[in-house]
Write a protein that holds these residues in place. Structure first.
Motif, mmCIF file in Angstrom:
data_model
loop_
_atom_site.group_PDB
_atom_site.id
_atom_site.type_symbol
_atom_site.label_atom_id
_atom_site.label_comp_id
_atom_site.label_asym_id
_atom_site.label_seq_id
_atom_site.Cartn_x
_atom_site.Cartn_y
_atom_site.Cartn_z
ATOM 1 N N LYS A 42 87.264 63.835 84.686
ATOM 2 C CA LYS A 42 88.059 64.587 85.656
ATOM 3 C C LYS A 42 88.924 63.660 86.520
ATOM 4 N N LYS A 43 88.463 62.440 86.730
ATOM 5 C CA LYS A 43 89.181 61.485 87.581
ATOM 6 C C LYS A 43 90.330 60.778 86.855
ATOM 7 N N TRP A 44 90.246 60.674 85.528
ATOM 8 C CA TRP A 44 91.261 59.870 84.848
ATOM 9 C C TRP A 44 92.015 60.561 83.729
ATOM 10 N N TRP A 45 91.574 61.714 83.251
ATOM 11 C CA TRP A 45 92.201 62.340 82.089
ATOM 12 C C TRP A 45 93.443 63.138 82.500
ATOM 13 N N SER A 46 94.474 62.443 82.924
ATOM 14 C CA SER A 46 95.777 63.052 83.217
ATOM 15 C C SER A 46 96.729 61.925 83.601
ATOM 16 N N PRO A 47 98.015 62.102 83.322
ATOM 17 C CA PRO A 47 98.983 61.082 83.725
ATOM 18 C C PRO A 47 99.216 61.115 85.232
ATOM 19 N N GLU A 48 99.982 60.172 85.725
ATOM 20 C CA GLU A 48 100.304 60.106 87.153
ATOM 21 C C GLU A 48 100.999 61.404 87.582
ATOM 22 N N GLY A 49 100.624 61.898 88.755
ATOM 23 C CA GLY A 49 101.224 63.123 89.274
ATOM 24 C C GLY A 49 100.571 64.387 88.737
ATOM 25 N N TRP A 50 99.489 64.229 87.972
ATOM 26 C CA TRP A 50 98.760 65.352 87.402
ATOM 27 C C TRP A 50 97.297 65.225 87.797
ATOM 28 N N SER A 51 96.582 66.328 87.805
ATOM 29 C CA SER A 51 95.147 66.330 88.058
ATOM 30 C C SER A 51 94.459 67.048 86.906
ATOM 31 N N THR A 52 93.137 67.033 86.924
ATOM 32 C CA THR A 52 92.350 67.722 85.898
ATOM 33 C C THR A 52 91.406 68.685 86.607
ATOM 34 N N PRO A 53 91.920 69.872 87.007
ATOM 35 C CA PRO A 53 91.096 70.806 87.767
ATOM 36 C C PRO A 53 89.980 71.461 86.955
ATOM 37 N N VAL A 54 90.127 71.509 85.633
ATOM 38 C CA VAL A 54 89.085 72.050 84.766
ATOM 39 C C VAL A 54 88.681 70.959 83.791
ATOM 40 N N CYS A 55 87.388 70.657 83.751
ATOM 41 C CA CYS A 55 86.869 69.624 82.845
ATOM 42 C C CYS A 55 85.405 69.945 82.573
ATOM 43 N N LEU A 145 103.039 63.811 64.235
ATOM 44 C CA LEU A 145 102.955 62.584 65.031
ATOM 45 C C LEU A 145 104.238 62.394 65.828
ATOM 46 N N GLN A 146 105.374 62.570 65.176
ATOM 47 C CA GLN A 146 106.653 62.402 65.874
ATOM 48 C C GLN A 146 106.790 63.397 67.019
ATOM 49 N N ALA A 147 106.285 64.604 66.835
ATOM 50 C CA ALA A 147 106.352 65.621 67.896
ATOM 51 C C ALA A 147 105.616 65.152 69.151
ATOM 52 N N VAL A 148 104.411 64.566 68.997
ATOM 53 C CA VAL A 148 103.686 64.108 70.187
ATOM 54 C C VAL A 148 104.333 62.860 70.783
ATOM 55 N N LEU A 149 104.915 62.015 69.939
ATOM 56 C CA LEU A 149 105.654 60.861 70.471
ATOM 57 C C LEU A 149 106.846 61.345 71.297
ATOM 58 N N ASP A 150 107.536 62.373 70.804
ATOM 59 C CA ASP A 150 108.675 62.935 71.533
ATOM 60 C C ASP A 150 108.248 63.598 72.836
ATOM 61 N N MET A 151 107.003 64.073 72.904
ATOM 62 C CA MET A 151 106.480 64.690 74.131
ATOM 63 C C MET A 151 106.099 63.634 75.179
ATOM 64 N N GLY A 152 106.121 62.350 74.811
ATOM 65 C CA GLY A 152 105.816 61.300 75.778
ATOM 66 C C GLY A 152 104.376 60.833 75.768
ATOM 67 N N VAL A 153 103.692 60.945 74.630
ATOM 68 C CA VAL A 153 102.279 60.567 74.575
ATOM 69 C C VAL A 153 102.048 59.106 74.970
ATOM 70 N N LEU A 154 102.950 58.207 74.612
ATOM 71 C CA LEU A 154 102.724 56.788 74.947
ATOM 72 C C LEU A 154 102.764 56.562 76.454
ATOM 73 N N GLU A 155 103.719 57.178 77.126
ATOM 74 C CA GLU A 155 103.795 57.056 78.584
ATOM 75 C C GLU A 155 102.566 57.693 79.228
ATOM 76 N N GLY A 156 102.179 58.856 78.710
ATOM 77 C CA GLY A 156 101.013 59.546 79.257
ATOM 78 C C GLY A 156 99.730 58.760 79.100
ATOM 79 N N VAL A 157 99.515 58.181 77.913
ATOM 80 C CA VAL A 157 98.297 57.392 77.692
ATOM 81 C C VAL A 157 98.318 56.121 78.530
ATOM 82 N N THR A 158 99.487 55.501 78.657
ATOM 83 C CA THR A 158 99.588 54.306 79.489
ATOM 84 C C THR A 158 99.121 54.609 80.910
#
Length: 174
Positions: A42-55, A145-158
């Motif tokens: 719940k503390k880390w599973w989201s990119p910056e500016g996002w929270s995880t209210p349900v986990c 795979l390309q679809a998730v790359l286009d959604m910004g998965v690398l930035e999100g995981v970083t």
């Protein structure tokens, strides 16, 4: 292979697979724990500016992990947006490996068939008191795979794994 500055994340693609790696300055038992308990996820599973209210987790083979990420940053275009997901654990070898099928869902937990699902294998490798985390995500096709790359998965995981590093530091100090 690419490496993002200050993130220590490396990534590469192999066919329809996305491989991500990062080293964490903590024993693998602690990094594994951060993946296995809802209170930590719940503390880390989201990119910056996002929270995880349900986990919610049922951490066992055949068990599920259901989550919702919500944009809480008013300066982001996505403010207020929710992204729901569910993982079904296929294999767990503590503290070495987690295999799960991860899918986008609606708020009721129904899989969003139009969105790509992935078989994710996460390995936790102990190296001199540190942990090398290797995540291999296998998609149904190169297009998925390309679809998730286009959604910004690398930035999100970083960003997400940056938050994970903070949680692991907290766990080290208890």
């Amino acid at each position: 292979m690419s490496k993002t500055e200050n993130s220590k994340l490396t990534s590469r693609t192999e066919g329809r697979d996305l491989i991500l790696e990062r080293e964490f300055d903590a024993p693998r038992e602690l990094v594994f724990e951060a993946f296995s308990k809802a209170e930590h996820l719940k503390k880390w599973w989201s990119p910056e500016g996002w929270s995880t209210p349900v986990c919610e987790t049922d951490f066992r083979p055949g068990g599920t992990w259901r989550y919702c990420m919500k944009c809480t940053d008013e300066s982001q275009e996505e403010y207020g947006m929710e992204s729901w997901g569910k993982a079904v654990y296929q294999e767990i070898i503590e503290p070495e490996k987690i295999v799960q099928i991860d899918s986008f869902t609606d708020s009721e937990g129904n899989i969003a068939e139009e969105m790509p699902s992935t078989k994710m294998t996460i390995n936790f490798i102990e190296q001199d008191g540190k942990t090398k985390l290797i995540s291999r995500s296998e998609y149904a096709s190169a297009e998925s795979l390309q679809a998730v790359l286009d959604m910004g998965v690398l930035e999100g995981v970083t960003e997400t794994w940056g938050k994970l590093a903070n949680v692991v530091e907290e766990l080290k100090s208890r």
